[in-house]
Scaffold this active site. Structure first.
Site, PDB file in Angstrom:
ATOM      1  N   CYS A  43      66.260  16.455  48.874  1.00 17.38           N
ATOM      2  CA  CYS A  43      65.021  15.701  49.248  1.00 17.38           C
ATOM      3  C   CYS A  43      64.674  15.304  50.489  1.00 17.38           C
ATOM      4  O   CYS A  43      63.791  15.499  51.237  1.00 17.38           O
ATOM      5  CB  CYS A  43      65.321  14.518  48.282  1.00 17.38           C
ATOM      6  N   CYS A  48      61.408  17.123  49.645  1.00 21.37           N
ATOM      7  CA  CYS A  48      60.346  15.966  49.694  1.00 21.37           C
ATOM      8  C   CYS A  48      59.888  15.561  50.995  1.00 21.37           C
ATOM      9  O   CYS A  48      58.969  15.393  51.357  1.00 21.37           O
ATOM     10  CB  CYS A  48      60.604  15.055  48.926  1.00 21.37           C
ATOM     11  N   LYS A  51      58.848  18.116  53.676  1.00 23.07           N
ATOM     12  CA  LYS A  51      57.567  18.555  52.997  1.00 23.07           C
ATOM     13  C   LYS A  51      56.360  17.632  53.031  1.00 23.07           C
ATOM     14  O   LYS A  51      55.306  18.029  53.628  1.00 23.07           O
ATOM     15  CB  LYS A  51      57.666  18.894  51.672  1.00 23.07           C
ATOM     16  N   TYR A 178      54.807  23.324  41.781  1.00 27.60           N
ATOM     17  CA  TYR A 178      54.750  22.421  42.684  1.00 27.60           C
ATOM     18  C   TYR A 178      54.949  22.809  44.098  1.00 27.60           C
ATOM     19  O   TYR A 178      53.815  22.782  44.889  1.00 27.60           O
ATOM     20  CB  TYR A 178      56.056  21.456  42.519  1.00 27.60           C
ATOM     21  N   GLU A 182      51.841  23.404  47.151  1.00 24.04           N
ATOM     22  CA  GLU A 182      52.207  22.472  48.067  1.00 24.04           C
ATOM     23  C   GLU A 182      51.897  23.195  49.372  1.00 24.04           C
ATOM     24  O   GLU A 182      51.348  22.922  50.615  1.00 24.04           O
ATOM     25  CB  GLU A 182      53.216  21.694  48.183  1.00 24.04           C
ATOM     26  N   HIS A 437      35.979  -2.789  45.997  1.00 23.41           N
ATOM     27  CA  HIS A 437      35.098  -2.103  46.521  1.00 23.41           C
ATOM     28  C   HIS A 437      34.934  -2.080  47.948  1.00 23.41           C
ATOM     29  O   HIS A 437      35.173  -3.082  48.389  1.00 23.41           O
ATOM     30  CB  HIS A 437      33.672  -2.756  45.648  1.00 23.41           C
ATOM     31  N   GLU A 442      38.807   2.150  42.690  1.00 28.65           N
ATOM     32  CA  GLU A 442      38.032   1.466  41.661  1.00 28.65           C
ATOM     33  C   GLU A 442      37.616   2.207  40.694  1.00 28.65           C
ATOM     34  O   GLU A 442      37.171   1.695  39.519  1.00 28.65           O
ATOM     35  CB  GLU A 442      36.803   0.638  42.600  1.00 28.65           C
TER      36      GLU A 442
END
Ligand code: NDP
Length: 448
Positions: A43, A48, A51, A178, A182, A437, A442
Site C-alpha cells: 500500500c 494505494c 497510485k 482495479y 486506474e 446545496h 446532495e
C-alpha cells in the site's frame, strides 16, 4: 514470561503486519517484525499511496484545461513525468521512515531481512539465525500475477510502473480490474495513448453494471482504446525498443510499454508453510479461521496472503483484531459486511453494499433510484461528462442495501454514505435529510 525469544514474530511489515505488531506490543507483548523489502508494504511503497498521488497528478490535465472557462489563463501545460515520479518516490520514502519510527516508538524490533517458518514456533532469518516465538503471524501480502506468455519479461506490473524511466507514448494495459482501469486513466491524462486489453468482454467484474457501463463509455469518449475477448500470444522487442504484441482475438498491437494487471497472488513461495503443516487453498491463499488462525495453532495469517478481501483497511482491521484477541481482551473476528470500495479511475467509482443484481437475487423485490447528472463544475467547463449515482433499496424493509456512484470525488462522498448503509438506514431516512446545496453529494438525498 514465555521461554521464547519473542511473544510474537510477524513476517511482513505491510499495513496489516505493522498494525498487528504495534497493537500487540501495546498490550505488552515482545514483538519482532521481519521485512525483506521496505517497511510499509504494498500500500505504502507500490500501491494505494503512490497510485493516489499519480491520480492527483493526472487530474491536473483536466483541471488546467477547464481553468480557462473559470477565467484563468494558464499558459504552460507541459507535463514532466520525472518530476512527479521523483516527488512521489520521495514521499514514499518519507512514509517508510514514519512507519519504521512508529514500530520503534512502540518497542517493536524491526528485522530487515527475509524470514521463513522453520516450525510451529520457529522462524529462520536469511542471515542464518533462528528465533523462537510463542505466536507467528504471516502478513506477507500478495504480488502481481503474470501469466505464461512468450516474451512476458518485456512486461511490467504495478511494482515497476512507479519507476518508469520515461513516460510511454503508447501503453498497453492488460486486465479489466482495479489496477488496469486506474492506470488507464492516469496514463491517458498524462498524454499517453492507452489501449486496455481484457480476456473477457467486461471491466470491473463485481461492480454495479451501470457504473461499469458509464466508466467504459466515458473512457472510450476520452480516447482510451479497448480490446475485449483478446489475449496475448507473444511480446517481442524490436530494434527501436518498440514492443510488438502478437494477439489472439484482436489485431496485433505495438507499444512502448505493456503493463499486466491481471490479479494478485498470495506471497507464500518458500515460506516453509508445507514443512510447518500450514494449509494452503487452491488460489495459494493461507487458510485461516475467523480468528485468523491457520491449521497450525501457533501460526496466524492476515491480509492479502489469506485472499479474503484484498484491501488495506481490511488487512489493518484483521491485524488489529488479531493482536487484541491474542494479547489483549478484544474480539478476534471482524465484520466483513458493507466494506466500501473504490476504483480511482477517471472519474472514480465508489461502492458499498449490494449491486442491483445481487440485491435482486437476495431480496427478490428491490427498488432502485438513480440520479444521472452533470456536475456543476463540468457544465461551466464545457466538459460533457455525466455522473451517475444509484441507491439500491430492499422493497420489503425500505432499507438502503447498496450505494453506487461514479463521478468526481465519489470515493470521498461514499465514505460518509457508507455509514448509513452499514447502520441499516432506510430510504425514508435519506429522504428526511435536508440537502446540502449546491453539492454533488446532495443527489444522495434527492432521489425520488
Ligand atoms: P482484479 O482482480 O481487480 O482484476 C483482474 C483482471 O484481470 C480482471 O479483469 C480479469 O478478467 C483479468 N484476469 C484475471 N486472470 C487473468 C488471466 N489469467 N489472464 C488474463 N486476464 C486475467 O486485479 P488487479 O490486478 O487490478 O488488482 C488486484 C487486487 O488489488 C484487486 O482485486 C483489489 O483487491 C486490489 N486493488 C485495490 C485497489 C483499490 O482499492 N482502489 C486498487 C488496486 C488494487 P475478467 O474479470 O474479465 O475475467
Amino acid at each position: 514470561m514465555s521461554g521464547y525469544d519473542y511473544d510474537l514474530f510477524v513476517i511482513g511489515a505491510g499495513s496489516g503486519g505493522v498494525r498487528a505488531s504495534r497493537i500487540a506490543a501495546g498490550h505488552g507483548a515482545r514483538v519482532a517484525v521481519a521485512e525483506e523489502f521496505r517497511v510499509g508494504g504494498t500500500c505504502v511503497i507500490r500501491g494505494c499511496v503512490p497510485k493516489k498521488l499519480l491520480v492527483y497528478g493526472a487530474h491536473f490535465a483536466e483541471d488546467l484545461n477547464d481553468a480557462a472557462m473559470f477565467g484563468w489563463d494558464v499558459p504552460v501545460k507541459r507535463f514532466d513525468w520525472n518530476v512527479l515520479r521523483d516527488n512521489v518516490l520521495a514521499e514514499v520514502t518519507r512514509l517508510e521512515g514514519l512507519y519504521g519510527q512508529t514500530l520503534a516508538n512502540n518497542k517493536v524490533e524491526t528485522i530487515l531481512e527475509r524470514a521463513t517458518i522453520a516450525g510451529p514456533n520457529l522462524v529462520r532469518l536469511a542471515s542464518g539465525r533462528t528465533v523462537s516465538a510463542g505466536k507467528i503471524l504471516i502478513a506477507t501480502g500478495a504480488r502481481p500475477f503474470l501469466p505464461e506468455v512468450e516474451g512476458i519479461e518485456h512486461a511490467i506490473t504495478s511494482n515497476e510502473v512507479f519507476l518508469l524511466e520515461t513516460l510511454p507514448k503508447r501503453i498497453v494495459i492488460v486486465g479489466g480490474g482495479y489496477i488496469a482501469n486506474e492506470f488507464a486513466g492516469i496514463f491517458h491524462q498524462f498524454g499517453s495513448h492507452v489501449t486496455l486489453v481484457n480476456r473477457s468482454d467486461t471491466i470491473l467484474r463485481g461492480y454495479d453494471q451501470a457504473m461499469r457501463d458509464r466508466l467504459l463509455q466515458i473512457s472510450i469518449a476520452k480516447g482510451i482504446d479497448f480490446k475485449f475477448n483478446a489475449s496475448f500470444r507473444s511480446i517481442e522487442e524490436t530494434e527501436d525498443g518498440t514492443l510488438h504484441m502478437t494477439m489472439q482475438g484482436c489485431d496485433d498491437l505495438a507499444g512502448d510499454a505493456v503493463l499486466f494487471a491481471v490479479g494478485r497472488k498470495p506471497n507464500i513461495d518458500n515460506l516453509g508453510l508445507e514443512q510447518a503443516g500450514v494449509d494452503v487453498g487452491e488460489r495459494g491463499e493461507i487458510k485461516v479461521d475467523k480468528a485468523n488462525r491457520t491449521s497450525v495453532p501457533s501460526i496466524f495469517a492476515i491480509g492479502d496472503v489469506t485472499d479474503r478481501i484484498q484491501l488495506t483497511p481490511v488487512a489493518i482491521r484483521e491485524g488489529h483484531a488479531f493482536a487484541d484477541a491474542q494479547f489483549g481482551n478484544g474480539a478476534a473476528e471482524i465484520d466483513y459486511g458493507c466494506v466500501p470500495h473504490a476504483v480511482f479511475s477517471h472519474p472514480p467509482i465508489a461502492s458499498v453494499g449490494l449491486t442491483e443484481s445481487d440485491a435482486r437475487n437476495r431480496f427478490g423485490t428491490i427498488k432502485t433510484y438513480t440520479s444521472d447528472f452533470r456536475a456543476m463544475k463540468n457544465v461551466l467547463a464545457g466538459r460533457n461528462e455525466r455522473s451517475l449515482y444509484k441507491l439500491v433499496v430492499d422493497e420489503a424493509t425500505d432499507r438502503v442495501v447498496g450505494i453506487h456512484m461514479i463521478g468526481p470525488d465519489a470515493p470521498e462522498i461514499l465514505q460518509a454514505a457508507a455509514i448509513a448503509v452499514k447502520a441499516g438506514l432506510k430510504k425514508a431516512d435519506f429522504d428526511a435529510t435536508v440537502a446540502l446545496h449546491p453539492t454533488m453529494a446532495e443527489e444522495l438525498v434527492l432521489m425520488r
